[in-house]
Structure formats: C-alpha cells, structure tokens
Design a protein around this motif. Sequence first.
Motif, PDB file in Angstrom:
ATOM      1  N   GLU A 147       0.823  -1.207   0.000  1.00 13.39           N
ATOM      2  CA  GLU A 147       0.000   0.000   0.000  1.00 13.39           C
ATOM      3  C   GLU A 147       0.859   1.260   0.000  1.00 13.39           C
ATOM      4  O   GLU A 147       0.560   2.224  -0.705  1.00 13.39           O
ATOM      5  CB  GLU A 147      -0.935   0.009   1.204  1.00 13.39           C
ATOM      6  N   GLU A 150       2.502   1.729  -3.480  1.00 15.21           N
ATOM      7  CA  GLU A 150       1.499   2.115  -4.472  1.00 15.21           C
ATOM      8  C   GLU A 150       1.011   3.547  -4.250  1.00 15.21           C
ATOM      9  O   GLU A 150       0.719   4.260  -5.212  1.00 15.21           O
ATOM     10  CB  GLU A 150       0.340   1.129  -4.450  1.00 15.21           C
ATOM     11  N   SER A 151       0.969   3.985  -3.011  1.00 12.55           N
ATOM     12  CA  SER A 151       0.509   5.349  -2.730  1.00 12.55           C
ATOM     13  C   SER A 151       1.519   6.401  -3.182  1.00 12.55           C
ATOM     14  O   SER A 151       1.165   7.572  -3.336  1.00 12.55           O
ATOM     15  CB  SER A 151       0.196   5.514  -1.241  1.00 12.55           C
ATOM     16  N   SER A 188       2.565   6.813  -5.980  1.00 10.15           N
ATOM     17  CA  SER A 188       2.176   7.273  -7.311  1.00 10.15           C
ATOM     18  C   SER A 188       1.396   8.583  -7.253  1.00 10.15           C
ATOM     19  O   SER A 188       1.345   9.319  -8.244  1.00 10.15           O
ATOM     20  CB  SER A 188       1.350   6.207  -8.033  1.00 10.15           C
ATOM     21  N   LYS A 189       0.797   8.880  -6.117  1.00  5.84           N
ATOM     22  CA  LYS A 189       0.092  10.163  -5.974  1.00  5.84           C
ATOM     23  C   LYS A 189       1.092  11.309  -6.022  1.00  5.84           C
ATOM     24  O   LYS A 189       0.801  12.369  -6.570  1.00  5.84           O
ATOM     25  CB  LYS A 189      -0.680  10.200  -4.655  1.00  5.84           C
ATOM     26  N   THR A 190       2.259  11.107  -5.433  1.00  5.61           N
ATOM     27  CA  THR A 190       3.291  12.131  -5.403  1.00  5.61           C
ATOM     28  C   THR A 190       4.176  12.084  -6.635  1.00  5.61           C
ATOM     29  O   THR A 190       4.624  13.126  -7.125  1.00  5.61           O
ATOM     30  CB  THR A 190       4.167  11.958  -4.143  1.00  5.61           C
ATOM     31  N   PRO A 205       3.603  10.547 -10.051  1.00  4.32           N
ATOM     32  CA  PRO A 205       2.801   9.819 -11.051  1.00  4.32           C
ATOM     33  C   PRO A 205       3.634   9.266 -12.209  1.00  4.32           C
ATOM     34  O   PRO A 205       3.251   8.268 -12.822  1.00  4.32           O
ATOM     35  CB  PRO A 205       1.795  10.864 -11.542  1.00  4.32           C
ATOM     36  N   ARG A 258       4.431   5.558 -11.729  1.00  6.08           N
ATOM     37  CA  ARG A 258       3.281   4.696 -11.426  1.00  6.08           C
ATOM     38  C   ARG A 258       3.530   3.230 -11.796  1.00  6.08           C
ATOM     39  O   ARG A 258       3.230   2.324 -11.031  1.00  6.08           O
ATOM     40  CB  ARG A 258       2.024   5.196 -12.126  1.00  6.08           C
ATOM     41  N   HIS A 282       5.863   1.635  -9.316  1.00  2.54           N
ATOM     42  CA  HIS A 282       5.187   1.450  -8.028  1.00  2.54           C
ATOM     43  C   HIS A 282       4.223   0.268  -8.089  1.00  2.54           C
ATOM     44  O   HIS A 282       4.128  -0.513  -7.138  1.00  2.54           O
ATOM     45  CB  HIS A 282       4.421   2.714  -7.626  1.00  2.54           C
TER      46      HIS A 282
END
Length: 60
Positions: free
Chosen positions: A18, A21-22, A24-26, A28, A31, A34
């Motif tokens: 988790e 994978e998170s 990728s918000k910071t 992208p 991605r 991740h």
Amino acid sequence: MHLSNAEQWAQLCHRQAELVESLSKTFPERRENHTDLGLSWRRLEQQVIRGEIPRIDDLK
C-alpha cells in the motif's frame, strides 16, 4: 515452512504494498514501477499466508 509470526509478516507485506502504491500520488511518472513493486509485495504476502518459503526468484 510456516513462519511462527506469519500473520505479522503478511501484515507488513500488505502495508508495504500500500505504501509503495501510494507513492504514485506524489510521483505519477513512476506509477508503473510502483505498481510492479506493489505486486511483488502482494505476492510475497500470499506466499507467507500459504506457508510457502519465500523465494527471491518468485518476486520478479
């Protein structure tokens, strides 16, 4: 071989997936990386849950 603390290891793997994978918000643009790394952590989690001996080759 069943790990005596398999439940804790499985939780750790799940949290790691988790977390990665998170990112990728910071970031992208990373991605795909991740996602791949997250999937590797999830595969490791499943190996631990099934009582299998985790193998590095299986994580690729």
